[in-house]
Design a protein around this motif. Structure first.
Motif, PDB file in Angstrom:
ATOM      1  N   TYR B 239       0.749  -0.889   0.454  1.00  0.00           N
ATOM      2  CA  TYR B 239       0.190   0.122   0.331  1.00  0.00           C
ATOM      3  C   TYR B 239       1.105   1.109   0.132  1.00  0.00           C
ATOM      4  O   TYR B 239       0.374   2.095   0.201  1.00  0.00           O
ATOM      5  N   GLY B 240       2.135   1.487   0.146  1.00  0.00           N
ATOM      6  CA  GLY B 240       3.192   2.203   0.125  1.00  0.00           C
ATOM      7  C   GLY B 240       3.529   2.738   0.840  1.00  0.00           C
ATOM      8  O   GLY B 240       3.701   4.217   1.415  1.00  0.00           O
ATOM      9  N   ASN B 262      -4.079   5.778  10.672  1.00  0.00           N
ATOM     10  CA  ASN B 262      -5.046   7.427  11.198  1.00  0.00           C
ATOM     11  C   ASN B 262      -5.203   6.881   9.179  1.00  0.00           C
ATOM     12  O   ASN B 262      -5.501   7.855   8.665  1.00  0.00           O
ATOM     13  N   THR B 263      -5.147   5.599   8.454  1.00  0.00           N
ATOM     14  CA  THR B 263      -5.552   6.322   6.858  1.00  0.00           C
ATOM     15  C   THR B 263      -6.760   4.607   6.960  1.00  0.00           C
ATOM     16  O   THR B 263      -7.317   3.920   7.269  1.00  0.00           O
ATOM     17  N   GLU B 264      -7.623   4.953   5.753  1.00  0.00           N
ATOM     18  CA  GLU B 264      -8.432   4.148   5.500  1.00  0.00           C
ATOM     19  C   GLU B 264      -7.926   2.694   5.000  1.00  0.00           C
ATOM     20  O   GLU B 264      -8.860   1.870   5.112  1.00  0.00           O
ATOM     21  N   ASP B 265      -6.778   3.215   3.893  1.00  0.00           N
ATOM     22  CA  ASP B 265      -6.007   1.833   3.407  1.00  0.00           C
ATOM     23  C   ASP B 265      -5.739   1.509   4.895  1.00  0.00           C
ATOM     24  O   ASP B 265      -4.886  -0.498   4.205  1.00  0.00           O
ATOM     25  N   GLY B 266      -5.201   1.489   6.564  1.00  0.00           N
ATOM     26  CA  GLY B 266      -4.843   0.729   6.806  1.00  0.00           C
ATOM     27  C   GLY B 266      -6.280  -0.044   7.340  1.00  0.00           C
ATOM     28  O   GLY B 266      -5.776  -1.339   7.715  1.00  0.00           O
ATOM     29  N   GLY B 342      -2.057  -2.808  -3.888  1.00  0.00           N
ATOM     30  CA  GLY B 342      -3.150  -2.194  -2.895  1.00  0.00           C
ATOM     31  C   GLY B 342      -3.807  -2.170  -3.881  1.00  0.00           C
ATOM     32  O   GLY B 342      -3.619  -0.881  -4.622  1.00  0.00           O
ATOM     33  N   ASP B 343      -5.300  -1.772  -3.377  1.00  0.00           N
ATOM     34  CA  ASP B 343      -5.613  -0.932  -4.801  1.00  0.00           C
ATOM     35  C   ASP B 343      -6.236   0.139  -4.430  1.00  0.00           C
ATOM     36  O   ASP B 343      -5.650   0.650  -3.386  1.00  0.00           O
ATOM     37  N   GLY B 344      -5.644   1.186  -5.087  1.00  0.00           N
ATOM     38  CA  GLY B 344      -5.460   2.084  -5.337  1.00  0.00           C
ATOM     39  C   GLY B 344      -4.063   2.408  -5.900  1.00  0.00           C
ATOM     40  O   GLY B 344      -4.006   3.775  -5.329  1.00  0.00           O
ATOM     41  N   VAL B 345      -2.947   2.291  -5.687  1.00  0.00           N
ATOM     42  CA  VAL B 345      -1.684   1.905  -5.797  1.00  0.00           C
ATOM     43  C   VAL B 345      -1.052   1.301  -6.969  1.00  0.00           C
ATOM     44  O   VAL B 345      -1.830   0.640  -6.951  1.00  0.00           O
ATOM     45  N   THR B 350       4.242   1.276  -4.899  1.00  0.00           N
ATOM     46  CA  THR B 350       4.358  -0.291  -3.563  1.00  0.00           C
ATOM     47  C   THR B 350       5.833   0.066  -2.728  1.00  0.00           C
ATOM     48  O   THR B 350       6.848   1.033  -3.968  1.00  0.00           O
ATOM     49  N   THR B 351       6.109  -0.049  -2.115  1.00  0.00           N
ATOM     50  CA  THR B 351       7.138   0.308  -1.021  1.00  0.00           C
ATOM     51  C   THR B 351       7.977  -1.418  -0.489  1.00  0.00           C
ATOM     52  O   THR B 351       8.269  -1.883   0.607  1.00  0.00           O
ATOM     53  N   LEU B 352       7.787  -2.224  -1.610  1.00  0.00           N
ATOM     54  CA  LEU B 352       8.113  -3.813  -1.454  1.00  0.00           C
ATOM     55  C   LEU B 352       9.491  -3.454  -1.106  1.00  0.00           C
ATOM     56  O   LEU B 352       9.886  -4.794  -0.382  1.00  0.00           O
TER      57      LEU B 352
END
Lengths: 326, 581
Positions: B239-240, B262-266, B342-345, B350-352
């Motif tokens: 998710y970056g 504090n994010t929706e992605d989380g 992730g969705d929308g990323v 990404t930071t894999l």
């Protein structure tokens, strides 16, 4: 007329106190004179205790400083009670104290009674060979390290462990239970493991105390119509009560020592809220962060509190049971 | 008597002749394919000995030198460079040892592989030598570190420590969502999955086809050896969110840091991981598994995928199977590393796969070193940083018997036998180790040895790529693809999707007595416990409740303060790197 303490007119009470003082004063000198061989034998042990147990206590001074290894105390910042208050201010303090007191409490109640009951039961075994075998097997776990115990527990309590396999095989469970990740089971599992590991070893001293009970008392009890349980209740337990009290007094001093290795090895993230105790907490916030003064401060606090509890319990025991260590 | 003399003479001659090959072997085993004058080292008249404490290790095992590499390198260094090492390792945690050494002053002249915070402690107490005046005597080191050397400066602009194991990340893969490739092929899908949700669906199908392993044990998609945190890191990467140096922040274009809680992605990826657990994709014993158990579960086919660090899938997977099955081994039987987003990323966001150029470990010269010793150490450090020095200390000297040699045209050629990567465990590692590879490394550039603005490794064998002192990968020089079919399978859906992100500037220092360190530890603690609750929640609603509880707890513990600290650290690092401070 009073013309010097030694020759003053004194009351009977004062005189008896003075005699006792003189007796005390002379006792050590007399002992050194008459038991010098024992003193010589004990000298090395005493020196070791002084050198390695009492002298290092001076190092507790770092609890009041912001000190780094290698830095002299003179160059360290004096912070007073900051290291102590830091412990109380950390967010998980209440949880840590609760866990410590619960785990210690279980150890001091269930864990304390278990070896006594085991010793009493063992005493009732008539077959001497069987009794010896049981006793020997019982204290073998004491020598097993907690690392091995943790592996055994995983083998038994894991999702594919022996207990789940057995319970599913007999139809008691539909799906396995992950015991080691259940916070509601952790205290029970830990107490059970502690008892299993220490039962036999702790029972040795009670077994020894039971053998010291006068056998004529049992014969007299039989004459009075006491059955087996009656003899245990009225003769054996009162006979070993001083041993029980002494060990309890000594044990209560460690109420804030609720383990360390066991928690780190058996605990999981899911059980962290119930396994985190003072020692694991201090390890995290003190040792791992390189903040040794914090660890020292908490250790000092635990020691003072433990000493106070020992004194209090000794006092109460003296008043109630007329049994005391000091 | 005469017969006896003849017999004795013949016997002596036979013994001499039979000893010749051994003698010849002894001589040539120290001769390589590089002349001493080409080493770039001015040989001192007297032997220079470096006393080094290099961290945790078994001194008896080190002295036993089972692979013979230590003895080999000792002889080679003495003969060709007149240098000797007193290399000290000790059992036990290095931090604890260093603290004891600080107390009693029992440290040697050089300490390496030390954690950054311990290096700072030594520096703060005046136990480290100021290297700033010596930098001009280390042109190779300053050249190859470039601006990254600035990050070693203290508040006064002086340099007391150097990084070890530094450089750009040579790995193709970082965090991944891996799958048993042979089982994936059975599904007949045309395209490899690209998102965590798609991985879940694919893994469910695979587990349905293979519900148990050969021993009858239930199979799973993944497991963990760190209380489930590998799932978190993998999701953060997809998710970056940056994890290296900081703990899960996404940085907006305007430089605002947002913690994953504090994010929706989380919340979204938390629900995905919870779904994985509830649907039986995660090993239920994941909180009690250690590294050995993790890899053995992969080896015995109980775990059919990997979510987390890429090499776990290798050490427990095809590297073991290739050795065990030998010629019967099928290259498709492996856990392929797959990059997802992730969705929308986008994949590019990404930071894999990340890279911290300066790493986490440091090297210092202590106040125990005399001026003459410092000069010698500095000279060796610079040689170590040279291209040839790095290669010799990393792989052992170039020679026919070793994994590499230098040809007449100057190519640093790797041995043909090591091109078979499935045989690395017997054709590469033991040979390199036996020739002294990585026995002594004080401030070595352990990462990618490539030709770029900082280094010149054009002479490396064109048949290999991503060479580091630890590893290498054979490629087809024509198109740069991996030469080994198995590697192409392993990384086919990774290398083409993501590249490494430089996270060096996110390196953050925490002082033991700073209250922010307590805040960081509190939050890390809370996340460890809270994340396990999120994973194991009985329902999605319970998972969301656990997530919100964790979020609120961390916010109340001072997450915003910690965030501000990370932001300030990043800005400061950037300025220092660019020479503005």
């Amino acid at each position: 007329m009073a013309f010097g303490r030694k020759h003053a007119v004194v009351s009977q009470e004062e005189a008896s106190r003075y005699v006792k003082y003189e007796k005390k004063k002379g006792a050590l000198a007399k002992s050194l004179r008459t038991q010098k061989e024992i003193w010589i034998i004990s000298f090395l042990a005493l020196a070791w205790v002084i050198l390695f147990c009492y002298v290092p206590m001076a190092g507790n001074i770092i609890a009041f400083y912001q000190w780094f290894p290698g830095q002299s105390l003179a160059n360290s910042k004096f912070v007073g009670l900051d290291n102590f208050t830091r412990f109380f201010k950390l967010p998980a303090f209440k949880t840590v104290m609760r866990n410590t007191l619960v785990i210690s409490g279980l150890s001091l109640t269930v864990g304390f009674m278990a070896p006594i009951i085991f010793a009493l039961l063992l005493n009732e075994i008539q077959n001497r060979l069987f009794k010896k075998v049981v006793q020997t097997i019982s204290y073998l776990p004491y020598f097993v390290s907690w690392v091995v115990v943790a592996s055994i527990m995983l083998f038994l309590l894991g999702t594919e462990g022996a207990i789940n396999q057995f319970l599913m095989w007999i139809g008691f469970l539909d799906k396995p239970i992950n015991y080691l990740s259940r916070a509601d089971m952790f205290w029970g599992i830990l107490t059970t493991a502690n008892i299993w590991k220490g039962l036999g070893w702790s029972a040795i001293i009670y077994i020894s105390a039971i053998t010291g009970v006068d056998q004529e008392l049992y014969q007299a009890g039989a004459v009075d119509g006491l059955g087996r349980f009656g003899k245990v209740w009225h003769i054996t337990i009162p006979g070993i009560l001083p041993t029980i009290v002494v060990l309890f007094i000594l044990g209560i001093g460690g109420i804030l020592n609720a383990g360390f290795e066991q928690q780190l090895l058996i605990g999981t993230a899911s059980t962290q809220k119930v396994y985190e105790v003072i020692d694991t907490y201090v390890y995290k916030y003190g040792i791992q962060q390189g903040n040794y003064t914090f660890g020292t401060a908490v250790g000092l606090m635990k020691s003072i509190f433990g000493f106070f509890l020992v004194w209090l319990t000794n006092y109460i025991s003296g008043k109630v049971l007329d049994l005391r260590i000091f | 008597m005469r017969k006896k003399s003849i017999a004795a003479l013949m016997l002596a001659t036979a013994m001499t002749i039979s000893a010749m090959p051994a003698l010849a072997e002894v001589i040539t085993s120290q001769d390589g394919t590089i002349a001493d004058e080409d080493l770039g080292w001015e040989k001192p008249d007297e032997t220079v000995t470096f006393h080094v404490y290099a961290g945790d290790g078994d001194p008896e095992e080190f002295a036993a030198d089972e692979d013979g590499g230590k003895a080999f390198m000792d002889n080679w260094l003495l003969e060709h460079m007149n240098v000797a090492f007193d290399w000290q390792v000790m059992v036990g945690d290095m931090t604890e040892r260093l603290n004891l050494m600080l107390t009693d002053g029992s440290y040697p002249e050089i300490i390496t592989w030390m954690p950054d915070d311990m290096a700072n402690k030594f520096i703060a107490q005046g136990k480290a030598v100021d290297l700033t005046p010596y930098l001009e005597k280390m042109p190779n080191l300053t050249r190859r570190l470039g601006n990254y050397l600035n990050l070693m400066k203290n508040e006064d602009g002086d340099i007391y420590k150097l990084p070890i194991n530094w450089g750009f990340n040579p790995n193709v893969a970082g965090q991944d969502f891996g799958v048993r490739y042979d089982y994936w092929l059975e599904l007949g899908k045309e395209k490899m999955y690209e998102t965590p949700a798609e991985w879940i669906e694919v893994m469910k199908e695979i587990l349905a086809n293979h519900p148990t392993n050969e021993a009858g044990q239930t199979t799973y998609g993944c497991t963990s050896d760190n209380q489930g945190k590998n799932f978190l890191y993998a999701m953060l990467g997809a998710y970056g969110f940056v994890t290296s140096g900081v703990n899960g922040y996404k940085i907006d274009d305007d430089g605002t840091y947002k913690h994953w809680l504090n994010t929706e992605d989380g919340l979204e990826f938390s629900k995905l991981v919870n779904q994985m657990f509830r649907e039986g994709l995660i090993d239920p014993d994941f909180q009690s598994v250690d590294y050995e158990t993790y890899t053995s579960k992969e080896t015995n086919g109980q775990v059919l995928g990997n979510v987390g660090t890429w090499w776990y899938a290798w050490t427990g997977g095809h590297q073991k199977w290739a050795l065990d099955e030998g010629e019967n081994y099928n290259k498709e039987k492996r856990i392929a590393n797959v990059a997802v987003h992730g969705d929308g990323v986008d994949f590019a966001d990404t930071t894999l796969l990340t890279a911290n150029f300066i790493g986490s470990y440091r090297m210092i010269i202590t106040d125990k070193a005399s001026e003459e010793q410092i000069e010698n150490i500095v000279k060796f450090l610079d040689w170590e940083a040279s291209e040839i020095g790095t290669f010799i200390l990393g792989f052992g000297p170039p020679m026919e018997e070793n994994v590499w040699k230098i040809t007449e045209d100057g190519t640093w050629l790797f041995d043909d036998v090591i091109m078979d990567v499935d045989r690395k465990e017997d054709s590469y590692h033991p040979v390199k180790d036996g020739h002294g590879g990585l026995k002594y490394d004080m401030a070595i550039a352990g990462q990618w040895l490539r030709d770029d603005d900082l280094s010149d490794f054009t002479q490396i064998d064109p048949r290999v790529d991503r060479v580091s002192v630890y590893d290498y990968w054979p490629i087809n020089p024509e198109d740069g693809s991996f030469a080994d079919e198995g590697i192409n399978i392993s990384w086919g859906d990774y290398a083409s999707r993501v590249e490494a992100k430089d996270t060096t500037m996110y390196t953050t220092v925490f002082d033991a007595y700073d209250p922010i360190t307590d805040i960081k530890t509190n939050i890390e603690d809370a996340v460890t416990a809270g994340w396990a609750e999120i994973i194991t929640a009985d329902s999605e609603e319970a998972c969301v409740a656990a997530f919100e509880t964790l979020r609120d707890d961390c916010n109340s513990m001072g997450l915003d303060e910690l965030t501000a600290y990370y932001e300030a650290s990043y800005e400061k690092n950037l300025k220092i790197f660019n020479g503005e401070e």
